[in-house]
Enzyme design. Sequence first.
Site, short mmCIF file in Angstrom:
data_model
loop_
_atom_site.label_atom_id
_atom_site.label_comp_id
_atom_site.label_asym_id
_atom_site.label_seq_id
_atom_site.Cartn_x
_atom_site.Cartn_y
_atom_site.Cartn_z
N HIS A 18 0.82 -1.22 0.00
CA HIS A 18 0.00 0.00 0.00
C HIS A 18 0.86 1.27 0.00
O HIS A 18 0.41 2.32 0.43
CB HIS A 18 -0.96 0.02 1.20
CG HIS A 18 -2.14 -0.88 1.04
ND1 HIS A 18 -3.38 -0.44 0.69
CD2 HIS A 18 -2.26 -2.22 1.16
CE1 HIS A 18 -4.23 -1.47 0.61
NE2 HIS A 18 -3.57 -2.56 0.90
N THR A 19 2.08 1.15 -0.47
CA THR A 19 2.95 2.33 -0.51
C THR A 19 2.74 3.14 -1.78
O THR A 19 3.06 4.33 -1.81
CB THR A 19 4.44 1.92 -0.45
OG1 THR A 19 4.65 0.88 -1.40
CG2 THR A 19 4.83 1.43 0.93
N ASP A 20 2.19 2.52 -2.83
CA ASP A 20 2.16 3.21 -4.13
C ASP A 20 1.38 4.52 -4.09
O ASP A 20 1.88 5.55 -4.51
CB ASP A 20 1.65 2.28 -5.25
CG ASP A 20 0.29 1.65 -4.99
OD1 ASP A 20 -0.18 1.71 -3.83
OD2 ASP A 20 -0.30 1.10 -5.94
N GLY A 107 -4.13 -11.77 -8.61
CA GLY A 107 -3.17 -10.84 -8.00
C GLY A 107 -1.81 -10.83 -8.67
O GLY A 107 -0.87 -10.22 -8.16
N LEU A 108 -1.68 -11.51 -9.81
CA LEU A 108 -0.39 -11.48 -10.51
C LEU A 108 -0.43 -10.50 -11.68
O LEU A 108 0.46 -10.47 -12.51
CB LEU A 108 -0.01 -12.88 -11.00
CG LEU A 108 0.33 -13.85 -9.87
CD1 LEU A 108 0.51 -15.26 -10.40
CD2 LEU A 108 1.59 -13.41 -9.13
N SER A 111 -3.90 -8.40 -15.92
CA SER A 111 -4.39 -7.23 -16.66
C SER A 111 -3.23 -6.42 -17.25
O SER A 111 -3.22 -6.13 -18.44
CB SER A 111 -5.28 -6.36 -15.77
OG SER A 111 -4.62 -5.97 -14.60
N ASP A 155 2.24 -1.95 -11.72
CA ASP A 155 2.10 -3.26 -12.36
C ASP A 155 2.68 -3.22 -13.76
O ASP A 155 3.37 -4.14 -14.19
CB ASP A 155 0.61 -3.64 -12.45
CG ASP A 155 -0.02 -3.79 -11.09
OD1 ASP A 155 0.73 -3.78 -10.09
OD2 ASP A 155 -1.26 -3.91 -11.02
P1 ADP Z 1 -5.27 -9.45 -12.16
O1 ADP Z 1 -4.69 -8.31 -12.90
O2 ADP Z 1 -4.84 -9.50 -10.73
O3 ADP Z 1 -5.04 -10.77 -12.83
P2 ADP Z 1 -7.69 -8.11 -12.88
O4 ADP Z 1 -9.09 -8.27 -12.45
O5 ADP Z 1 -7.05 -6.76 -12.78
O6 ADP Z 1 -6.84 -9.22 -12.10
O7 ADP Z 1 -7.56 -8.55 -14.39
C1 ADP Z 1 -8.09 -9.79 -14.83
C2 ADP Z 1 -8.96 -9.58 -16.06
O8 ADP Z 1 -8.13 -9.29 -17.21
C3 ADP Z 1 -9.72 -10.83 -16.45
O9 ADP Z 1 -10.92 -10.96 -15.72
C4 ADP Z 1 -9.97 -10.58 -17.93
O10 ADP Z 1 -11.04 -9.67 -18.11
C5 ADP Z 1 -8.70 -9.88 -18.38
N1 ADP Z 1 -7.73 -10.87 -18.89
C6 ADP Z 1 -6.51 -11.16 -18.42
N2 ADP Z 1 -5.91 -12.13 -19.15
C7 ADP Z 1 -6.79 -12.46 -20.12
C8 ADP Z 1 -6.79 -13.42 -21.20
N3 ADP Z 1 -5.75 -14.23 -21.41
N4 ADP Z 1 -7.88 -13.47 -21.99
C9 ADP Z 1 -8.93 -12.65 -21.79
N5 ADP Z 1 -8.99 -11.75 -20.80
C10 ADP Z 1 -7.95 -11.65 -19.96
MG MG Z 2 -5.08 -6.22 -12.49
#
Ligand code: ADP
Ligand code: MG
Length: 363
Positions: A18-20, A107-108, A111, A155
């Site tokens: 939570h530093t960001d 959480g990895l 996105s 990220d």
């Molecule tokens: P995190 O970034 O922690 O994995 P987020 O909720 O921020 O979680 O992002 C996940 C979302 O990104 C998924 O629900 C989907 O909408 C999109 N996403 C990620 N990878 C893919 C993929 N390979 N194909 C389609 N959508 C993806």
């Molecule tokens: Mg994300």
Amino acid sequence: MNSQTSYAPGRAELLGNHTDYNEGYVLALAVDRGTTLTGQASGDRTIRIHSRELNQDVVVDLDHLAAENVAPWSRYILGVVDQFRRHDLPVEGFSVEITSNLPLGAGLSSSASLENATVLFLSKLFGAKLDPMQMARISQKAEHDFVGVRCGLLDQIASLMSTAHHATTIDCRTNEVGHVPLDGKTSIIIANSGVKHALVGGEYNERRSDCEAAAHALGVRFLRDATTDQLKARQSELAERIYHRALHITGENERVLEGSDALRHGDLARFGQLMFESHESSRFNFENSCPELDHLVATARQTPGVYGARLSGGGFGGATINLIEKGREDEVVHALTAALPGVSCLVTEAADGALAYAASHPA
Ligand code: ADP
Ligand code: MG
């Protein structure tokens, strides 16, 4: 047709919780899994996207991009296309297939990995020349504008700019990026507890406003501008909850700086202690842990081969990150899995970010 491929990994937060948004410091790393895009220009104005993980397709017209009209998962990609248009970068119709070996929503930062892979894919396909920080900003802005998540840059930076066997230091005020050695003798285990205890949005926003209140009471712009000693000297002026929230942030910033030094000196034992201290501070000061995460960290502490463990990410459930001696993966996974039913462990290591990966895998 001239086919192009791009890859960007996920990332994990190693230290600095939570530093960001307090304009502080973070240590992150790229994991050895991510998102791959393969495709070609379509020769017209049509964008066709297939996600193999979701087994879904989206087809849209490049000249009629709007977040409301498309499937939520495609907004990460189309948001980047939209940014290319807004920046007058070259982009035309294309067909692309997305594959991923990263767990989604775990959480990895799948996105940021998807956004960065899209930036790299479009740049290769249509010849845009972007520097690393421009790439990260386009990915971030895509998530702000098309997905509606007001994420920081962390990220995207970690996924793009990390290098193998190193942790990445990020100054969230200046966006200055550095690398400290994590040596080749460590592995990382992400232990996903599988639990979510709170409406993360609500708790997250409360923590943010507590931090703002603390900064205001201390007369600084952000908690980045206060030290733990200064905070302690003024404890009596702050409400107890606000004081403890601030203590977590000043402590985390100091632990990241000390931890970076420890890694520079190859002192993994000290670094591991700082990870345990970080968790303890989450548990007690910031109250963003939960019994399951506490149990995973307590188990890690008693397991041979573990340097350090802590909750990673927002908290209130989610995952712990464990820094361990290479070769001890099976024992540690076994101990964590036995400790908490439903836990899933991902064994990884500090890997190349998308740019270093691309440099060592020329098309
Ligand atoms: P995190 O970034 O922690 O994995 P987020 O909720 O921020 O979680 O992002 C996940 C979302 O990104 C998924 O629900 C989907 O909408 C999109 N996403 C990620 N990878 C893919 C993929 N390979 N194909 C389609 N959508 C993806
Ligand atoms: Mg994300």
